[in-house]
Design an enzyme around this catalytic site. Structure first.
Site, PDB file in Angstrom:
ATOM      1  N   LYS A 231       0.947  -1.119  -0.152  1.00 14.90           N
ATOM      2  CA  LYS A 231       0.028  -0.050   0.123  1.00 14.90           C
ATOM      3  C   LYS A 231       0.932   1.169  -0.168  1.00 14.90           C
ATOM      4  CE  LYS A 231      -3.697   1.855   2.707  1.00 14.90           C
ATOM      5  NZ  LYS A 231      -4.524   1.833   3.976  1.00 14.90           N
TER       6      LYS A 231
ATOM      7  N   SER B 253      -9.225   1.952   3.575  1.00 15.93           N
ATOM      8  CA  SER B 253      -8.305   2.757   2.729  1.00 15.93           C
ATOM      9  C   SER B 253      -7.529   1.974   1.921  1.00 15.93           C
ATOM     10  CB  SER B 253      -7.717   3.691   3.668  1.00 15.93           C
ATOM     11  OG  SER B 253      -6.748   2.991   4.575  1.00 15.93           O
TER      12      SER B 253
ATOM     13  N   SER C  44      -9.817  -0.423   7.855  1.00 16.38           N
ATOM     14  CA  SER C  44      -9.301  -0.170   6.463  1.00 16.38           C
ATOM     15  C   SER C  44      -8.615  -1.724   5.780  1.00 16.38           C
ATOM     16  CB  SER C  44      -8.040   0.719   6.254  1.00 16.38           C
ATOM     17  OG  SER C  44      -8.966   1.896   6.342  1.00 16.38           O
TER      18      SER C  44
END
Length: 483
Positions: free
Chosen positions: A71, A147, A171
C-alpha cells in the site's frame, strides 16, 4: 505460466510450486506484471510497478517467491516512492526500508509495486485526487472500499494473491468485505510500526494484509509479527504458528450476534439476512450463537468527537512535516477538501482535549474487554451496506466540518472502528453474496486481545464449510484475453 493457471493458486500454493522447481520466482513476477497489465486499466488499483529486487531461495519460507504489492502508505521501500495518496507528498521517495519492509523481504515475498489509497488513508473509499478512483472488480461502478482499496481490488482481480494493507478504523476489513476477500486486523502491537513511528493514530492503526485464502494471511502473519526494540506496544506471542491454527478445531465457541451498529444507523436488509445466515452456519458447526447488545463504554457522539481529535491532530503533524520537507503549501492545491478541513481542525485541538480523547480509548477498551470476558467472539456484518457507487460515499456530508467528515467515515463503517480503539483483533470473512447483484458481503468476527489464534481456527473451519475460492469477479486476470 498462463494467467488462467496463475490465478488458481493462493500464495502458499505458488510458493510450493517454486520450492518444487515447477516455476521460478522470476516467472511468477513476470506473470503478476502481465496480470496487472490485463486488468489494472479497468480498476486503477496499482499506482506503479517496478522490477523485482529480491530473489529469495526457493522453499526458504512458506511464501518464498510470491509476488506482492504494498500500500502507498505506512510501509517504505528504499528508493521507491511513497506518496500517501496525496498531492502534497507527490514524488516523495523513501530513504530506507521500514521495519515491516525488512520483514516482508525476509519472508521471501517479491514486492513489485504499490497500490492506491485515499489521501492519508482518511476514508473508507479509495477515490483520491492524486490517482483517481479505484474501481471494484465485482462491479466497476462501485467502490472497492478503503483505505486499502487498491490492495483489495488488486487481490480480488487476481493480480497478486496477497497484498499489504493497514487498518485504523476498518481499512483491512472494509475492502475485504467489498471485494470478497479475507482480511484480519491484528492485535495492537502484533506488527511493529517502526522505526519512524512508534504508533500511528495513537495505536488505532495496524499493519496487515488482504488475501484470497485464510492460510495466506496466517502464513504471512507468522513471518512478520513481533515487536522491535523501542516499540510502545507488544502482543503476547502465539502458542503455535498461526498457519497451524487454520487447521485446528476451534471447539464450541460462544458467539454474540450484533446486527444493529453502534450509532444506530440502518443496516440494509440483504446485509442483515447475510449475517443471520452466517450465524446459522456457525450454529451448524457446533457454536452457540445468541443476539447481544455490546456496551461501547462511551456515548456514540463522544466516540466520534474523540476519534476526530485523535485523527486530526495526528494528521496535522504528518501534513506539517511533509509540507516542510517538500516546500509545498498546505492549501487546496495540495490537499483534498476533507483533508484540508481536518488539518485546520487538528491544529486547534488543545492538549486537554487530546488527553480526554485518550481517555475515550481507555473506556472503549475496558468495555470491549468486559464483553470478551463473557463471550469468545462477536459476529457482525462488516459493513452495513453493499459497496457504495463511486461518487456517492460522501452523500449527505458534502461541505461539512472535520467532525462531520469523521462522522461520515464511521457512518459508512460503524461496526469496525471499536476494535481499533480497543486494540483487539477482528476479521472479515467473505461468507456471503447479495442474491440480487452477486456482490460480496463480508461477515466480521471479533475476538479478545491477542486471540488471533481463535479467529484463524474459526476462519479455517468456515472456509472449509462454505468455500469462496470459486467465486470470481467480473474483472479477473484469469479471464483476460490470452490468459
Amino acid at each position: 505460466m498462463k494467467l488462467s493457471e496463475y490465478v488458481t493458486y493462493d500464495g502458499v500454493g505458488l510458493a510450493d510450486l517454486v520450492a518444487r522447481g515447477q516455476v521460478t520466482a522470476a516467472e511468477l513476477a513476470s506473470t503478476a506484471r502481465r496480470a496487472s497489465e490485463a486488468v489494472n486499466p479497468r480498476i486503477n488499483a496499482v499506482v506503479e510497478t517496478w522490477p523485482a529486487q529480491d530473489a529469495p531461495a526457493p522453499g526458504s519460507t512458506p511464501l518464498a517467491g510470491v509476488p506482492f504489492l504494498i500500500k502507498d502508505l505506512a510501509v517504505t521501500m528504499a528508493g521507491r516512492r511513497v506518496e500517501l495518496g496525496s498531492r502534497l507528498a507527490a514524488g516523495n521517495v523513501a530513504g530506507a526500508d521500514s521495519t515491516l519492509m525488512t520483514r516482508l523481504r525476509r519472508a521471501g515475498l517479491v514486492t513489485l509495486g504499490r497500490t492506491t489509497t485515499p489521501e492519508f488513508a482518511y476514508s473508507t473509499t479509495t477515490e483520491g485526487a492524486l490517482y483517481g478512483p479505484t474501481r471494484n472488480p465485482w462491479d466497476p461502478t462501485r467502490s472497492p472500499g478503503g483505505s486499502s482499496g487498491g490492495s483489495g481490488a488488486a487481490v480480488a482481480a487476481g493480480i497478486v494473491p496477497i497484498a499489504h494493507a493497514t487498518d485504523a478504523a476498518g481499512s483491512i476489513r472494509v475492502p475485504a468485505a467489498a471485494n470478497g476477500l479475507f482480511g484480519l486486523k491484528p492485535t495492537r502491537g502484533r506488527i511493529s510500526m517502526g522505526p519512524d513511528a512508534d504508533e500511528v493514530f495513537n495505536g488505532l492503526a495496524v499493519h496487515g494484509v488482504l488475501s484470497r485464502s485464510v492460510r495466506d494471511s496466517a502464513a504471512l502473519l507468522d513471518l512478520v509479527h513481533g515487536a522491535e526494540a523501542g516499540d510502545p506496544y507488544s502482543a503476547q506471542r502465539p502458542e503455535r504458528p498461526y498457519a497451524q491454527e487454520v487447521t485446528r478445531s476451534p471447539g464450541s465457541l460462544r458467539i454474540g450476534l450484533l446486527t444493529r451498529p453502534w450509532g444506530g444507523r440502518a443496516v440494509e436488509g440483504t446485509v442483515v439476512d447475510a449475517a443471520l445466515r452466517s450465524a446459522r452456519l456457525a450454529e451448524s458447526l457446533g457454536h452457540r450463537v445468541e443476539e447481544v447488545r455490546v456496551d461501547l463504554g462511551v456515548d456514540w457522539e463522544e466516540f466520534v468527537l474523540a476519534n476526530a481529535r485523535l485523527w486530526t491532530t495526528n494528521l496535522a503533524v504528518w501534513i506539517d512535516g511533509l509540507a516542510a520537507a517538500s516546500g509545498r503549501p498546505v492549501d487546496s492545491t495540495t490537499l483534498e477538501p476533507e483533508t484540508l478541513t481536518s488539518y485546520a481542525y487538528g491544529r486547534t485541538v488543545g492538549g486537554t482535549e487530546f488527553v480526554q480523547a485518550l481517555a475515550m480509548r481507555n473506556g472503549v477498551a475496558r468495555a470491549i474487554g468486559r464483553y470478551f470476558a463473557e463471550y469468545d467472539l462477536l459476529l457482525t456484518p462488516t459493513l452495513p451496506e453493499l459497496p457504495v457507487p463511486l461518487g456517492g460515499y460522501a452523500e449527505g456530508a458534502e461541505g461539512g466540518d472535520a467532525v462531520g467528515w469523521l462522522r461520515q467515515v464511521l457512518h459508512r463503517s460503524p461496526f469496525t472502528a471499536a476494535f481499533n480503539v480497543a486494540g483487539t483483533p477482528a476479521m472479515s470473512v467473505p461468507l456471503e453474496t447479495d442474491p440480487a447483484t452477486g456482490l460480496p458481503i463480508g461477515i466480521q468476527f471479533a475476538a479478545g486481545h491477542g486471540r488471533e489464534d481463535l479467529l484463524f481456527r474459526l476462519a479455517g473451519q468456515l472456509e472449509q464449510a462454505a468455500p469462496w475460492s470459486q467465486r470470481t469477479p467480473a474483472v479477473w486476470a484469469g479471464g483476460a484475453h490470452g490468459a
